[in-house]
Write a protein that holds these residues in place. Structure first.
Motif, PDB file in Angstrom:
ATOM      1  N   ASN A 111      23.924 -15.043 -11.500  1.00  0.00           N
ATOM      2  CA  ASN A 111      24.747 -14.008 -12.125  1.00  0.00           C
ATOM      3  C   ASN A 111      26.153 -13.955 -11.550  1.00  0.00           C
ATOM      4  OD1 ASN A 111      23.215 -12.275 -14.174  1.00  0.00           O
ATOM      5  ND2 ASN A 111      21.741 -12.441 -12.506  1.00  0.00           N
ATOM      6  N   ALA A 116      30.007 -13.115 -17.334  1.00  0.00           N
ATOM      7  CA  ALA A 116      29.099 -12.128 -17.923  1.00  0.00           C
ATOM      8  C   ALA A 116      28.191 -11.522 -16.866  1.00  0.00           C
ATOM      9  CB  ALA A 116      28.273 -12.777 -19.030  1.00  0.00           C
ATOM     10  N   GLY A 117      27.682 -12.353 -15.966  1.00  0.00           N
ATOM     11  CA  GLY A 117      26.766 -11.876 -14.945  1.00  0.00           C
ATOM     12  C   GLY A 117      27.411 -10.925 -13.961  1.00  0.00           C
ATOM     13  N   TYR A 120      28.581  -7.282 -16.763  1.00  0.00           N
ATOM     14  CA  TYR A 120      27.708  -6.444 -17.578  1.00  0.00           C
ATOM     15  C   TYR A 120      26.492  -5.837 -16.884  1.00  0.00           C
ATOM     16  CZ  TYR A 120      30.636  -8.051 -21.362  1.00  0.00           C
ATOM     17  OH  TYR A 120      31.719  -8.302 -22.152  1.00  0.00           O
ATOM     18  N   PRO A 121      25.871  -6.474 -15.884  1.00  0.00           N
ATOM     19  CA  PRO A 121      24.714  -5.826 -15.241  1.00  0.00           C
ATOM     20  C   PRO A 121      24.971  -4.407 -14.734  1.00  0.00           C
ATOM     21  CG  PRO A 121      24.717  -8.133 -14.686  1.00  0.00           C
ATOM     22  CD  PRO A 121      26.004  -7.871 -15.428  1.00  0.00           C
ATOM     23  N   LEU A 124      24.448  -2.283 -17.675  1.00  0.00           N
ATOM     24  CA  LEU A 124      23.033  -2.262 -18.042  1.00  0.00           C
ATOM     25  C   LEU A 124      22.268  -1.273 -17.164  1.00  0.00           C
ATOM     26  CD1 LEU A 124      20.734  -3.662 -19.744  1.00  0.00           C
ATOM     27  CD2 LEU A 124      20.442  -5.189 -17.781  1.00  0.00           C
ATOM     28  N   LEU A 402      17.412 -11.268 -15.306  1.00  0.00           N
ATOM     29  CA  LEU A 402      18.671 -11.910 -15.661  1.00  0.00           C
ATOM     30  C   LEU A 402      18.964 -13.042 -14.680  1.00  0.00           C
ATOM     31  CD1 LEU A 402      18.743  -9.165 -17.143  1.00  0.00           C
ATOM     32  CD2 LEU A 402      21.186  -9.045 -16.649  1.00  0.00           C
ATOM     33  N   VAL A 430      16.939 -13.424 -19.540  1.00  0.00           N
ATOM     34  CA  VAL A 430      18.177 -14.101 -19.918  1.00  0.00           C
ATOM     35  C   VAL A 430      18.243 -15.361 -19.074  1.00  0.00           C
ATOM     36  CG1 VAL A 430      20.687 -13.958 -20.049  1.00  0.00           C
ATOM     37  CG2 VAL A 430      19.300 -11.917 -20.484  1.00  0.00           C
ATOM     38  N   GLU A 485      27.656 -15.829 -23.618  1.00  0.00           N
ATOM     39  CA  GLU A 485      26.864 -15.101 -22.631  1.00  0.00           C
ATOM     40  C   GLU A 485      27.304 -13.642 -22.515  1.00  0.00           C
ATOM     41  OE1 GLU A 485      25.343 -15.371 -17.993  1.00  0.00           O
ATOM     42  OE2 GLU A 485      26.798 -16.835 -18.732  1.00  0.00           O
ATOM     43  N   SER A 486      28.599 -13.383 -22.634  1.00  0.00           N
ATOM     44  CA  SER A 486      29.070 -12.001 -22.568  1.00  0.00           C
ATOM     45  C   SER A 486      28.535 -11.183 -23.741  1.00  0.00           C
ATOM     46  CB  SER A 486      30.599 -11.963 -22.546  1.00  0.00           C
ATOM     47  OG  SER A 486      31.088 -12.460 -21.318  1.00  0.00           O
ATOM     48  N   HIS A 489      24.875 -10.273 -23.073  1.00  0.00           N
ATOM     49  CA  HIS A 489      24.764  -9.145 -22.145  1.00  0.00           C
ATOM     50  C   HIS A 489      25.166  -7.834 -22.813  1.00  0.00           C
ATOM     51  CE1 HIS A 489      23.977 -10.830 -18.018  1.00  0.00           C
ATOM     52  NE2 HIS A 489      24.211 -11.947 -18.676  1.00  0.00           N
ATOM     53  N   LEU A 492      22.536  -6.687 -25.116  1.00  0.00           N
ATOM     54  CA  LEU A 492      21.387  -6.202 -24.355  1.00  0.00           C
ATOM     55  C   LEU A 492      21.635  -4.754 -23.902  1.00  0.00           C
ATOM     56  CD1 LEU A 492      18.628  -6.859 -23.098  1.00  0.00           C
ATOM     57  CD2 LEU A 492      19.834  -7.779 -21.106  1.00  0.00           C
TER      58      LEU A 492
END
Length: 734
Positions: A111, A116-117, A120-121, A124, A402, A430, A485-486, A489, A492
């Motif tokens: 991530n 993205a990793g 976005y987490p 989330l 993820l 993911v 990937e973004s 996320h 999601l």
């Protein structure tokens, strides 16, 4: 039809060195990768992982479309809409019925290697409101986060060695010639160590193995595994006892200096010598060399973290840098300032003083089953299986994984494997592969290959040995049918938060508005942001609000990066403790020191196991690239000739290794590169479970070293699994 060959810059996402690459592309295929000589940071350096970029990018085993589990229990390809519809139908219903903690989130190492990793987490987790967060940090670096949080008030304030200017570097539990560095982002780490030697500097390496890094050292100390904190305590004791400690200008920022000597009383070189299996004179000499060096830096990594006293070892590393006056000093250990970091306060007249902050707290909540305290908002990955398979209120019923493969990377993979197979109501993964963990998911969302993704290093620029900033857009257009990937996320986040069906840009817009409000910036700033998509607009905002006042447009005009200069002292800007000072002896550390003192009387196990890194690998996620397999990148049990003779182990023959969690069998590699009483197995192997789609990895599966552990042994302050220096027995395999 022949394609015209072209080149494109790309930051390598395959380890923490973040080297600049020049990709050769024909059509939409990456046909080659070489080091980017114009990159402001890496200057053309490349390692075998970066050179294999094209092979990894084009791996035919990478998933190209989402997978959804059908009524027959089998995974099948599905549309993106079907996949997200299913997530939106299942996850909110579970949280409504059982509460937010019914959903667990697992974040893996990769991530932090993608935009993205990183972006976005956090959104989330905010949407889910769960306390059941598990990350790779409790399998490697959490002790460093905890010690930094306690010392400086910020778990992300991690000083890095000033490699290019130091006169003396002491490495403990680190092998950067194989790992390329960790929590120390330094392209061409080998070249920087050789430059240290050329300018007359000294390199000391403390490691139970004679690694490639150790072979480069002036002094290699083959310590008994797990004794790192004892040796470091003895070094600090010697500095204090012999009146060699001189914090210099740091003194005015220190709280607890007057109590440190008493806290470390008894950890004399003579007292720790037997436990460390290092003679007292050597320990004393190393302490005196550190004190005498014009500048020096102490740096420790995985080997000093993934042991019983990992947080104490991480704390003592910074204590040594402080006692020698080398923290926050050129040539010592400094705090990087990334282009997307919080901008420092404006300088006023006179020396800048730190302002009291909120501080850092441990144990704000605990895991349901074993009561493990949280650290940095996370629970130990080692507790994940029991949180799923132990009945009762608060049980984890759904899991979002993820870019993680905890079946291989966490202790007791068999128990976790069974828990994922039979203990969950719903699971989302993911992941680009159907691996040992994602094969259990009800929905698998595959991100595109790295050539089709933009790249910015939000995390690693904060650990870089030189301040710089680089951004590369996707080198190849997104293939039809794939999803960025973004966007994966963002969708999601929408699916689990009750906003399913809203445009993914809504997630970025909310994040931008929140960031502007949090910074006290004018709302009109949102309208001035540039960028082709939400992630670029968010990057533009972070650059504008950052310490250098940069913009995305300026960054795009410099495709090989912008050099922002050497690291500079900035301790006053970093401190976030309640006192506004460095808390040299924080209460949780002081309370854990008696446990370290008791270790002085422990009888060492006859045989202990340590892990090892391979230059052509990164944990469990690069074993499916044929170009990187073989050579030294093999799953063998390294064992010293004396131990092999005593145990009846023959070179190349299968050996049986057993410990508290079970047993595995691996080919023996007899070598004096490990000290007597120590065996070594690499981490991340064990690709022999059914139902995966990783043809290269499964052809040479190796064995899962973490299956030897039952997960019961943790560093209590950080919750980090003890993956090194645990007792094993070794016999010839029947």
């Amino acid at each position: 039809m022949s394609h015209v060959s072209r080149t494109a810059p790309r930051i390598c996402p395959l380890c923490e060195a973040t080297c600049g690459l020049t990709l050769t592309i024909e059509g939409t295929t990456v046909t080659g990768a070489r080091g980017d000589r114009d990159d402001v940071f890496s200057r053309g350096f490349i390692c075998p992982k970066g050179a294999s970029f094209g092979a990894l990018d084009a791996d035919p085993d990478r998933l190209r479309a989402p997978l959804v589990r059908g009524d027959d229990g089998e995974l099948r390809e599905a549309s993106w809409d079907e996949a997200f519809d299913l997530i939106a139908a299942r996850v909110p219903a579970l949280t409504k019925a059982h509460g937010p903690n019914a959903v667990g989130v697992v974040l893996g190492n990769p991530n932090v290697h993608t935009m993205a990793g990183s972006l976005y987490p956090p959104l989330l987790l905010k949407a889910l409101r769960t306390r059941n967060l598990f990350t790779a940090s409790t399998l490697d670096q959490m002790p460093k986060h905890v010690s930094s949080g306690l010392l400086f008030g910020d778990a992300h304030a991690i000083p890095v060695p000033d490699l290019d200017r130091t006169d003396h570097l002491l490495l403990i539990g680190a092998n950067p010639l194989e790992s390329n560095g960790s929590l120390c982002t330094a392209p061409d780490f080998p070249g920087r160590l050789k430059a240290l030697r050329r300018r007359g500097g000294a390199l000391t390496v403390i490691d139970p193995r004679r690694t490639r890094t150790a072979r480069l050292a002036d002094r290699h100390i083959a310590i008994r595994p797990g004794a790192d904190a004892l040796l470091l305590a003895a070094l600090a004791h010697t500095l204090l006892d012999e009146k060699l400690a001189d914090p210099g200008p740091l003194a005015e920022h220190l709280d607890g200096m007057d109590r440190l000597a008493a806290a470390l009383a008894g950890f004399t070189p003579d007292a720790v010598a037997a436990a460390c299996d290092v003679d007292a004179d050597t320990i004393t000499a190393v302490a005196r060399e550190l004190a005498a060096a014009p500048t020096a830096a102490v740096y420790g990594r995985i080997g000093s973290c993934t042991v019983e006293h990992g947080t104490l070892a991480s704390w003592l590393i910074d204590v040594l840098n402080i006692l020698t006056g080398n923290l926050d000093r050129p040539g010592g250990a400094l705090f990087p300032l990334s282009a997307t970091a919080r901008a420092p306060r404006p300088a006023g007249p006179g020396p800048r003083a730190a302002v009291p902050g909120k501080g850092f707290a441990l144990g704000r909540w605990a895991s349901r089953v074993s009561g493990h305290p949280e650290a940095k908002g996370e629970l130990p990955v080692a507790a994940l299986a029991e949180e799923i398979d132990t009945p009762g209120d608060g049980r984890i019923r759904a899991l979002l994984v993820l870019a993680a493969n905890p079946v291989l990377s966490a202790p007791d993979g068999d128990r976790l494997d069974a828990a994922l197979a039979g203990g969950l109501d719903f699971m989302v993964s993911v992941d680009p592969y159907l691996n040992e963990t994602s094969r259990h998911a009800d929905v698998v969302l595959p991100p595109p290959p790295p050539s089709q993704s933009a790249h910015f290093d939000f995390a690693f620029n904060g650990f870089a040995v030189r301040n710089q900033v680089r951004y590369t857009r996707a080198a190849v257009p997104l293939e039809e049918g794939r999803m960025d990937e973004s966007e994966i996320h963002a969708r999601l986040v929408l699916a689990v938060s009750g906003m399913h069906g809203a445009p993914p840009s809504a997630v970025d817009d909310l994040a931008i508005d929140a960031a502007i409000a949090g910074a006290g910036a004018p709302k009109e700033l949102a309208g001035r942001l540039t960028g082709a998509d939400g992630p670029e607009r968010r990057l533009d905002l972070m650059l504008r609000l950052g310490p250098y006042g940069l913009t995305l447009e300026r960054l795009l005009a410099h495709p090989h990066g912008i050099d922002l200069g050497p690291l500079e002292p900035r301790l006053a800007d970093v401190l976030r403790t309640r006192s506004g000072r460095v808390e040299l002896l924080p209460e949780p550390i002081a309370a854990d020191l008696p446990r370290l003192r008791r270790a002085l009387g422990d009888r060492p196990a006859p045989l202990v196991l340590v892990g090892r890194r391979h230059l052509r690998s990164n944990n469990s996620w690069m074993h499916n690239v044929g170009a990187l397999t073989g050579g030294s990148n093999v799953c063998t049990l390294q064992i010293h000739p004396d131990d092999a003779a005593r145990l009846g182990i023959e070179d190349g023959a299968l050996a049986r290794i057993e410990s508290s969690g079970g047993g595995v069998e691996a080919p023996a590699e007899i070598t004096d590169a490990v000290r007597p009483g120590v065996v070594s197995l690499p981490h991340g192997w064990g690709h022999d479970r059914p139902g995966t789609r990783m043809s290269v990895a499964s052809a040479s599966p190796g064995v899962n070293v973490n299956q030897l552990l039952d997960g019961a042994l943790l560093d209590p302050l950080s919750g980090t699994a003890v993956l090194n220096a645990f007792a094993v027995s070794v016999t010839p395999a029947p």
